[in-house]
Design a protein around this motif. Structure first.
Motif, short mmCIF file in Angstrom:
data_model
loop_
_atom_site.label_atom_id
_atom_site.label_comp_id
_atom_site.label_asym_id
_atom_site.label_seq_id
_atom_site.Cartn_x
_atom_site.Cartn_y
_atom_site.Cartn_z
N ALA A 208 -30.41 -20.80 -39.92
CA ALA A 208 -31.65 -20.94 -40.68
C ALA A 208 -32.07 -22.41 -40.77
O ALA A 208 -33.26 -22.73 -40.65
N GLU A 209 -31.11 -23.28 -40.97
CA GLU A 209 -31.43 -24.70 -41.06
C GLU A 209 -31.96 -25.20 -39.73
O GLU A 209 -32.90 -26.02 -39.68
N ARG B 254 -22.33 -19.53 -44.82
CA ARG B 254 -21.11 -19.34 -44.03
C ARG B 254 -20.01 -18.73 -44.88
O ARG B 254 -19.25 -17.88 -44.41
N LEU B 255 -19.92 -19.13 -46.16
CA LEU B 255 -18.93 -18.55 -47.06
C LEU B 255 -19.14 -17.05 -47.21
O LEU B 255 -18.20 -16.26 -47.07
N VAL B 256 -20.37 -16.62 -47.49
CA VAL B 256 -20.63 -15.21 -47.70
C VAL B 256 -20.44 -14.43 -46.40
O VAL B 256 -19.96 -13.29 -46.42
N GLY C 106 -29.01 -18.68 -46.35
CA GLY C 106 -29.38 -19.67 -45.35
C GLY C 106 -30.83 -20.08 -45.47
O GLY C 106 -31.17 -21.27 -45.39
N HIS C 107 -31.71 -19.09 -45.67
CA HIS C 107 -33.12 -19.41 -45.89
C HIS C 107 -33.32 -20.22 -47.17
O HIS C 107 -34.16 -21.12 -47.22
N SER C 108 -32.54 -19.89 -48.20
CA SER C 108 -32.67 -20.60 -49.47
C SER C 108 -32.33 -22.08 -49.31
O SER C 108 -33.04 -22.96 -49.80
N VAL C 109 -31.23 -22.36 -48.61
CA VAL C 109 -30.84 -23.75 -48.37
C VAL C 109 -31.91 -24.48 -47.58
O VAL C 109 -32.34 -25.59 -47.93
N HIS D 165 -30.48 -18.81 -59.67
CA HIS D 165 -30.49 -17.78 -58.62
C HIS D 165 -30.07 -18.39 -57.29
O HIS D 165 -30.65 -19.37 -56.84
N PRO D 166 -29.05 -17.83 -56.62
CA PRO D 166 -28.63 -18.42 -55.34
C PRO D 166 -29.68 -18.33 -54.25
O PRO D 166 -29.65 -19.14 -53.31
N THR D 167 -30.61 -17.41 -54.34
CA THR D 167 -31.70 -17.40 -53.37
C THR D 167 -32.96 -18.00 -53.99
O THR D 167 -34.06 -17.50 -53.82
N CYS D 168 -32.77 -19.12 -54.68
CA CYS D 168 -33.83 -19.76 -55.45
C CYS D 168 -35.03 -20.15 -54.60
O CYS D 168 -36.14 -20.24 -55.11
N ARG D 169 -34.84 -20.39 -53.33
CA ARG D 169 -35.95 -20.81 -52.48
C ARG D 169 -36.07 -19.95 -51.23
O ARG D 169 -36.73 -20.34 -50.26
N SER D 170 -35.43 -18.79 -51.22
CA SER D 170 -35.50 -17.93 -50.04
C SER D 170 -36.91 -17.37 -49.88
O SER D 170 -37.44 -16.74 -50.80
N ARG D 171 -37.51 -17.61 -48.73
CA ARG D 171 -38.85 -17.10 -48.44
C ARG D 171 -38.87 -16.47 -47.05
O ARG D 171 -39.54 -16.95 -46.14
#
Length: 498
Positions: A7-8, A102-104, A120-123, A159-165
């Motif tokens: 994703a990055e 990668r952890l999940v 990955g999208h969130s990061v 939220h761990p997907t705080c920025r997932s779009r």
């Protein structure tokens, strides 16, 4: 080969084409974004009732989770109320991980692959959001309410997907994400009145003869409705992304059938049908708060036969600020230059709990998280009153309201309940474990503010439950790992007031 996970790397490749000057800053922000998302994920792993975690042991050197397959997951002592990126590495058996996706992936539990993709999208999106802030000063007070909202860069604090779009290209994130401060051109689509469900007074400027003109988000028009909008109207996106402030006009909440954090953001037909009744009803409990709470009115709502093609027009919250006062979402408090001393935090907590508990006693549980709840500040920065917007997720108790002589109007069935646990979870999980915790930023700061705030509050059964029971919070990690389970799921956090 890319230096970054998928994703990055995808965002880097797109950024190199659409905004190459931002690429170095994006790359520099990636480590901090990974730590921010990993910290949110660790909160969920440490506290959510995950079926594959059999035991949790907390020692001097951190927390160890024992997994059902015999592996061990180890990380720092968790602070469930911390908003900083305090987790940089966790260890699964002997392997160290600084990347949450990668952890999940390597945890390999049910539904972990899709959740890892969201992380990955969130990061990547968080790094992109932070990259766009370089050189932007935040010391001066914004002149408009939407400018406060666009200061909120990191999204949901827990939220761990705080920025997932997912579904948004880099170009679309830059064009529509409020933290990038764009002007968004809403499409205007005329619909025959007989094909449209309309409640409230739909404004004349959004009518075309006998047709109703629906505002449509450009992402929705392109990806879901598959149509080109010939007429457009400019607006400023708010922290909800799909809600925009029209200059000199209302706030417009649009359908956006994309998954942002946990939910697909459409507008249900029952909520459109009930919007006017619900807005009028909300004025009654608000009147019992001695002027401490304003509820933004829903001016009108319309849907063209589908949750994917609907819009809600709301009164702007700044209508309730006068004489140099400022109104801003609670989530934006962390971006201000306010001192947020222990005394200030305690005063704000007292105001929020006074209002929230009073409405709960009446029979209305607010979804009072940092987006829905706004605070009116004096020119000196003191919290004076609250504003609440977006009534779609409140819960209403007919039995409690009846004790106060208030009748419940016809509302969607999902809003109506007399279950005390449901009512308390709704308020405590959003207000205390959400808005107040996010403002305090840590467990110790939240504990001090709450203990001071509750001293003079009326001794109601709800306050007694707040002081004695574990503090509920939405189990956001569990919910993303159990997509087959509908509705909210809950975790219990250590109670700061216990």
């Amino acid at each position: 080969m890319h230096r970054f996970p998928t994703a990055e790397a995808e965002v880097a490749d797109e950024l190199a084409v659409v905004r190459p000057g931002l690429l170095p800053r994006y790359e520099a922000e990636l480590p901090g974004a990974r730590a921010a998302v990993l910290s949110r994920l660790w909160r969920g792993l440490a506290h959510d009732p995950l079926p594959w975690v059999t035991r949790r042991d907390q020692g001097r050197d951190g927390l160890t989770l024992y997994l059902s397959d015999g592996r061990r997951l180890h990380g720092p002592r968790p602070d469930p109320y911390a908003t900083g990126a305090y987790v940089t590495v966790v260890r699964l058996d002997e392997a160290e991980y600084d990347d949450p996706a990668r952890l999940v992936t390597d945890l390999a539990v049910p539904h972990s692959a899709s959740f890892a993709a969201e992380l990955g999208h969130s990061v990547a999106s968080l790094a992109l959001s932070r990259a766009g802030q370089e050189g932007r000063a935040t010391d001066a007070s914004p002149g408009s309410d939407w400018e406060w909202e666009q200061r909120i860069v990191d999204g949901h604090p827990f939220h761990p997907t705080c920025r997932s779009r997912p579904g948004f290209s880099v170009a679309e994130q830059l064009a529509y994400g409020p933290e990038h401060r764009p002007v968004v051109e809403l499409g205007l689509v005329p619909v025959r009145a007989e094909e449209c469900l309309v409640t409230g007074a739909w404004p004349r400027e959004l009518r075309d003869g006998e047709r109703v003109v629906l505002p449509v988000h450009p992402w929705q028009a392109a990806h879901v409705l598959k149509r080109v909008c010939e007429e457009r109207r400019a607006g400023h996106p708010l922290m909800a992304l799909r809600t925009l402030a029209l200059p000199g006009g209302p706030h417009v909440k649009t359908s956006l059938s994309a998954r942002l954090t946990s939910s697909v953001r459409d507008i249900s037909l029952p909520s459109v049908a009930a919007s006017a009744v619900l807005s009028e009803f909300a004025e009654t409990p608000a009147a019992h708060t001695d002027g401490l709470l304003h509820v933004t009115r829903t001016l009108a709502a319309a849907a063209a036969g589908s949750p994917d093609f609907a819009a809600v027009l709301r009164e702007p919250p700044e209508a309730y600020a006068t004489g140099g006062e400022r109104v801003l979402p609670v989530a934006a408090l962390a971006t201000t230059e306010l001192p947020r001393s222990p005394a200030w935090l305690a005063g704000f907590a007292r105001l929020a709990l006074t209002v929230g508990l009073r409405l709960l006693e009446l029979g209305v549980a607010l979804e009072a998280h940092g987006q829905n709840l706004l605070v009116i500040l004096s020119p000196a920065g003191d919290p004076l009153r609250l504003v609440y917007r977006d009534l779609a997720d409140i819960r209403v108790s007919p039995a409690r309201l009846a004790r106060h002589g208030i009748t419940v109007p016809g509302l969607p069935a999902r809003m109506v309940t007399d279950d005390e646990r449901t009512l308390r979870h709704k308020l405590f999980g959003s207000l205390v474990a959400g808005a107040l915790a996010g403002t305090a930023g840590s467990g110790p700061a939240l504990t001090e503010a709450l203990r001071t705030a509750v001293r003079d509050l009326p001794r109601t059964p709800d306050l007694a439950a707040l002081r004695a029971d574990p503090l509920p919070t939405k189990a956001l990690t569990l919910m993303r790992l159990s997509p087959q389970t509908a509705g909210d799921q809950w975790a219990e956090l250590p109670n700061p007031l216990a």
